[in-house]
Design a protein around this motif. Structure first.
Motif: not given
Length: 111
Positions: A20-23, A27-31, A49-59, A62-70
């Motif tokens: 779900k975190a990578l769905a 988020r796949i682009a970030i990874v 990534i072709p999204f605004n900074q606020e959207t990227i920051t939000k994702h 979320e990836l940090k919260r789920m432990g995927i990003l450090k």
């Protein structure tokens, strides 16, 4: 037994949450960007990534919260990496799941 009465194992729940975190493609682009840059990338690099900074920051959050990003560094020079241990653990879990599906399909063909 009805589907809604099943109790799921911790492994099943972890795999589902990871999936779900990578769905989302963003988020796949970030990874992918982080991996392509040696598993350590400044936040600014993710803004390609072709999204605004606020959207990227939000994702990212979320990836940090789920432990995927450090997170590494201090405010103003933050860099991100992927939790390699978690990715290996999830990859192994998915590999076992897919292998059991392959075995099941093979057993059906032999039946």
């Amino acid at each position: 037994m009805p589907y809604f009465n099943l109790k799921f194992s911790n492994t099943d729940n972890e795999l589902a949450n990871f999936a779900k975190a990578l769905a989302l493609p963003v988020r796949i682009a970030i990874v992918r960007i982080i991996i392509a840059n040696g598993n350590l990338v400044p936040k600014e690099s993710l803004y390609s990534i072709p999204f605004n900074q606020e959207t990227i920051t939000k994702h990212i959050a979320e990836l940090k919260r789920m432990g995927i990003l450090k997170t590494h560094g201090l405010r103003g020079s933050i860099k991100y990496s992927i939790d390699e241990r978690l990715f290996r653990q999830m990859a192994d879990g998915f590999a076992m799941l897919f292998e059991s599906i392959r075995r099941f399909e093979h057993d059906l063909q032999d039946y």
